[in-house]
Scaffold this motif. Structure first.
Motif, PDB file in Angstrom:
ATOM      1  N   ASN A  19      30.354  40.172  30.243  1.00 35.05           N
ATOM      2  CA  ASN A  19      30.584  40.077  31.616  1.00 35.05           C
ATOM      3  C   ASN A  19      31.284  38.963  31.924  1.00 35.05           C
ATOM      4  O   ASN A  19      31.911  38.657  33.050  1.00 35.05           O
ATOM      5  CB  ASN A  19      28.932  39.960  32.247  1.00 35.05           C
ATOM      6  N   ARG A  20      31.547  38.063  31.235  1.00 38.26           N
ATOM      7  CA  ARG A  20      32.220  36.681  31.630  1.00 38.26           C
ATOM      8  C   ARG A  20      33.438  36.972  32.183  1.00 38.26           C
ATOM      9  O   ARG A  20      34.094  36.192  32.981  1.00 38.26           O
ATOM     10  CB  ARG A  20      32.277  35.784  30.452  1.00 38.26           C
ATOM     11  N   PRO A  21      34.523  37.773  31.629  1.00 37.48           N
ATOM     12  CA  PRO A  21      35.920  37.956  32.418  1.00 37.48           C
ATOM     13  C   PRO A  21      35.645  38.260  33.897  1.00 37.48           C
ATOM     14  O   PRO A  21      36.594  37.955  34.756  1.00 37.48           O
ATOM     15  CB  PRO A  21      36.717  38.753  31.605  1.00 37.48           C
ATOM     16  N   GLU A  22      34.673  38.813  34.345  1.00 41.57           N
ATOM     17  CA  GLU A  22      34.438  39.235  35.627  1.00 41.57           C
ATOM     18  C   GLU A  22      34.323  38.088  36.548  1.00 41.57           C
ATOM     19  O   GLU A  22      34.557  38.014  37.538  1.00 41.57           O
ATOM     20  CB  GLU A  22      33.046  40.277  35.761  1.00 41.57           C
ATOM     21  N   SER A  26      38.606  31.153  34.084  1.00 43.45           N
ATOM     22  CA  SER A  26      39.533  30.881  33.050  1.00 43.45           C
ATOM     23  C   SER A  26      39.751  31.885  31.849  1.00 43.45           C
ATOM     24  O   SER A  26      40.591  31.580  31.150  1.00 43.45           O
ATOM     25  CB  SER A  26      39.009  29.393  32.412  1.00 43.45           C
ATOM     26  N   LEU A  27      39.062  32.969  31.989  1.00 39.27           N
ATOM     27  CA  LEU A  27      39.083  34.262  30.935  1.00 39.27           C
ATOM     28  C   LEU A  27      39.994  35.237  31.313  1.00 39.27           C
ATOM     29  O   LEU A  27      39.667  35.556  32.417  1.00 39.27           O
ATOM     30  CB  LEU A  27      37.526  34.483  30.427  1.00 39.27           C
ATOM     31  N   LEU A  28      40.669  35.685  30.307  1.00 36.36           N
ATOM     32  CA  LEU A  28      41.329  36.985  30.187  1.00 36.36           C
ATOM     33  C   LEU A  28      40.618  38.109  29.540  1.00 36.36           C
ATOM     34  O   LEU A  28      40.241  39.253  30.132  1.00 36.36           O
ATOM     35  CB  LEU A  28      42.668  37.016  29.817  1.00 36.36           C
ATOM     36  N   SER A  29      39.835  37.726  28.634  1.00 34.79           N
ATOM     37  CA  SER A  29      39.072  38.853  27.684  1.00 34.79           C
ATOM     38  C   SER A  29      38.149  37.890  26.669  1.00 34.79           C
ATOM     39  O   SER A  29      38.284  36.833  26.213  1.00 34.79           O
ATOM     40  CB  SER A  29      39.778  39.636  27.000  1.00 34.79           C
ATOM     41  N   VAL A  30      37.278  38.715  26.158  1.00 36.82           N
ATOM     42  CA  VAL A  30      36.136  38.500  25.215  1.00 36.82           C
ATOM     43  C   VAL A  30      36.203  39.346  24.053  1.00 36.82           C
ATOM     44  O   VAL A  30      36.374  40.712  24.362  1.00 36.82           O
ATOM     45  CB  VAL A  30      34.884  37.994  25.774  1.00 36.82           C
ATOM     46  N   ASP A  31      36.067  38.900  23.006  1.00 44.64           N
ATOM     47  CA  ASP A  31      36.227  39.974  21.757  1.00 44.64           C
ATOM     48  C   ASP A  31      34.589  39.939  21.223  1.00 44.64           C
ATOM     49  O   ASP A  31      34.184  39.333  20.306  1.00 44.64           O
ATOM     50  CB  ASP A  31      37.015  39.505  20.825  1.00 44.64           C
TER      51      ASP A  31
END
Length: 141
Positions: A19-22, A26-31
């Motif tokens: 959920n963090r990129p939502e 500072s985030l574009l994506s998570v892996d």
């Protein structure tokens, strides 16, 4: 940050890296695998808007009460702990964090640590809006 959501609702949304990129500006994506539920020791990488790819790991997880992570990238180490406290009409989410660096990264880590408090507060406000939108569901047609 006070939210009009139960600790269970806030915790469930905030501790899931997917959920963090939502909500984290500072985030574009998570892996992290789509089907992996949050758990103690969970590890993932992130891609930030400035191109940094830190590695993170969950270091504490007490459902609906406390969650913590440690992230590292080169000479920088950052920790974040979220505490969830039930209140009348919702919950309080308290964020505690620290950024440190060694060698060439000490100054950059110190600067980012000073900016983090304001950014985390803004991100948690965004998360509150996202949680509300999820609870409301899609608009009726």
């Amino acid at each position: 940050m006070e939210m009009p959501h139960t600790p269970e609702q806030a915790f469930t949304y905030l501790v899931d890296p997917r959920n963090r990129p939502e909500w984290q500006s500072s985030l574009l994506s998570v892996d992290v695998p789509d089907d992996e539920e949050p758990h103690l020791g969970q590890a993932w990488t992130e891609l930030t808007v400035v191109g940094v790819r830190p590695s993170l790991v969950v270091t504490e997880l007490v459902p609906y009460r406390t969650w913590a992570e440690v992230g590292t990238w080169r000479g920088v180490r950052a920790s974040l702990r979220l505490r969830f406290t039930a209140m009348s009409g919702g919950c309080r989410v308290t964020a505690e964090g620290e950024v440190s660096g060694s060698g060439l990264y000490a100054v950059a880590a110190g600067s980012s640590g000073l900016l983090a408090k304001r950014a985390i507060a803004a991100d948690l406000r965004t998360a509150g809006h996202r949680i509300a939108a999820r609870l409301e569901g899609p608009p009726n047609e």
